[in-house]
Design an enzyme around this catalytic site. Structure first.
Site, PDB file in Angstrom:
ATOM      1  N   CYS A  95      75.280  -3.882   9.757  1.00  0.00           N
ATOM      2  CA  CYS A  95      74.545  -2.782  10.278  1.00  0.00           C
ATOM      3  C   CYS A  95      73.831  -3.316  11.567  1.00  0.00           C
ATOM      4  O   CYS A  95      74.751  -3.782  12.473  1.00  0.00           O
ATOM      5  CB  CYS A  95      73.509  -2.049   9.567  1.00  0.00           C
ATOM      6  SG  CYS A  95      72.720  -0.683  10.280  1.00  0.00           S
ATOM      7  N   GLU A 142      76.299  -1.988   0.663  1.00  0.00           N
ATOM      8  CA  GLU A 142      75.379  -2.126  -0.645  1.00  0.00           C
ATOM      9  C   GLU A 142      75.030  -0.820  -0.907  1.00  0.00           C
ATOM     10  O   GLU A 142      74.416  -0.514  -1.976  1.00  0.00           O
ATOM     11  CB  GLU A 142      74.407  -3.053  -0.458  1.00  0.00           C
ATOM     12  CG  GLU A 142      73.321  -2.474   0.684  1.00  0.00           C
ATOM     13  CD  GLU A 142      73.480  -2.507   2.081  1.00  0.00           C
ATOM     14  OE1 GLU A 142      72.506  -2.134   2.918  1.00  0.00           O
ATOM     15  OE2 GLU A 142      74.415  -2.807   2.584  1.00  0.00           O
ATOM     16  N   HIS A 194      76.630   0.588   5.770  1.00  0.00           N
ATOM     17  CA  HIS A 194      75.857  -0.274   4.486  1.00  0.00           C
ATOM     18  C   HIS A 194      76.802  -0.368   3.104  1.00  0.00           C
ATOM     19  O   HIS A 194      76.849   0.518   2.410  1.00  0.00           O
ATOM     20  CB  HIS A 194      74.851   0.319   4.289  1.00  0.00           C
ATOM     21  CG  HIS A 194      73.588   0.094   5.337  1.00  0.00           C
ATOM     22  ND1 HIS A 194      72.762  -1.056   5.224  1.00  0.00           N
ATOM     23  CD2 HIS A 194      73.292   0.946   6.256  1.00  0.00           C
ATOM     24  CE1 HIS A 194      71.947  -0.736   6.336  1.00  0.00           C
ATOM     25  NE2 HIS A 194      72.306   0.446   7.007  1.00  0.00           N
TER      26      HIS A 194
END
Length: 203
Positions: free
Chosen positions: A79, A184, A182
């Protein structure tokens, strides 16, 4: 061990838990010496570009990052961490970045799009990358950002994503990679990308 750089601007625990889910130890570190000792490094981040660069400078991390990259260690920016890899950002006026990749960070056009770009969007694979093993073309990932990278060298783009315009959603060269979305927060395929990065790490 993968070092996740803590400079006060990252979604650190989520990234750490993501690596743990795919079987890799990732430690959150604030000491430049820990970055230099680690076999691989992750630079996450959310927030303002200028604040991030100032925090990295205060923490003594800029030199440690450049040494890690020069040493050939696998390096991943996520990011804001991807954006910091470039030469400068136009956010709140021109701000110098890490300069690892040539190019600039630009804002999505004002008034033409809903900003930030937030939610799931697809990636179009431009070339093979070890990060993309097991990732199909057109796979969707979770984005939250108002700025995007514009590489000076189009060959840096590993994937492109369309949101009013086409932008580089993954960039990479040699041992250094940047991801705008992202992983995750991107379910199974996002975790697969973290696993692929983990596989590059020499113990």
């Amino acid at each position: 061990m993968i070092a996740i750089i803590d400079y006060g601007m990252g979604n650190l625990r989520s990234v750490q838990k993501g690596f743990a889910q795919v079987g890799y130890q990732a430690d959150i570190v604030q000491d430049p010496a820990a970055v230099e000792a680690a076999p691989a490094v992750v630079l996450p981040g959310v927030g303002a570009f200028a604040d991030a660069m100032e925090n990295l400078k205060r923490a003594g991390m800029i030199e440690a990052i450049h040494r890690a990259v020069a040493a050939g260690k696998p390096f991943l920016g996520i990011c804001l961490g991807q954006q910091l890899l470039f030469e400068s950002s136009e956010e709140f006026g021109a701000t110098k970045g890490l300069g690892i990749f040539p190019g600039v960070v630009k804002r999505f056009p004002v008034g033409e799009l809903k900003v930030p770009h937030m939610g799931w969007n697809q990636v179009a694979i431009q070339r093979p990358s070890p990060l993309l093993e097991g990732i199909p073309d057109g796979a969707a990932f979770y984005f939250v950002h108002s700025y995007y990278v514009q590489p000076a060298d189009p060959a840096l783009a590993v994937t492109l994503t369309e949101y009013g315009l086409k932008f580089a959603s993954i960039v990479g060269r040699d041992n250094v990679f940047g991801i705008q979305f992202h992983p995750e927060k991107s379910s199974t395929l996002g975790l697969r990308i973290l696993k692929n990065f983990g596989r590059m790490v020499r113990s």
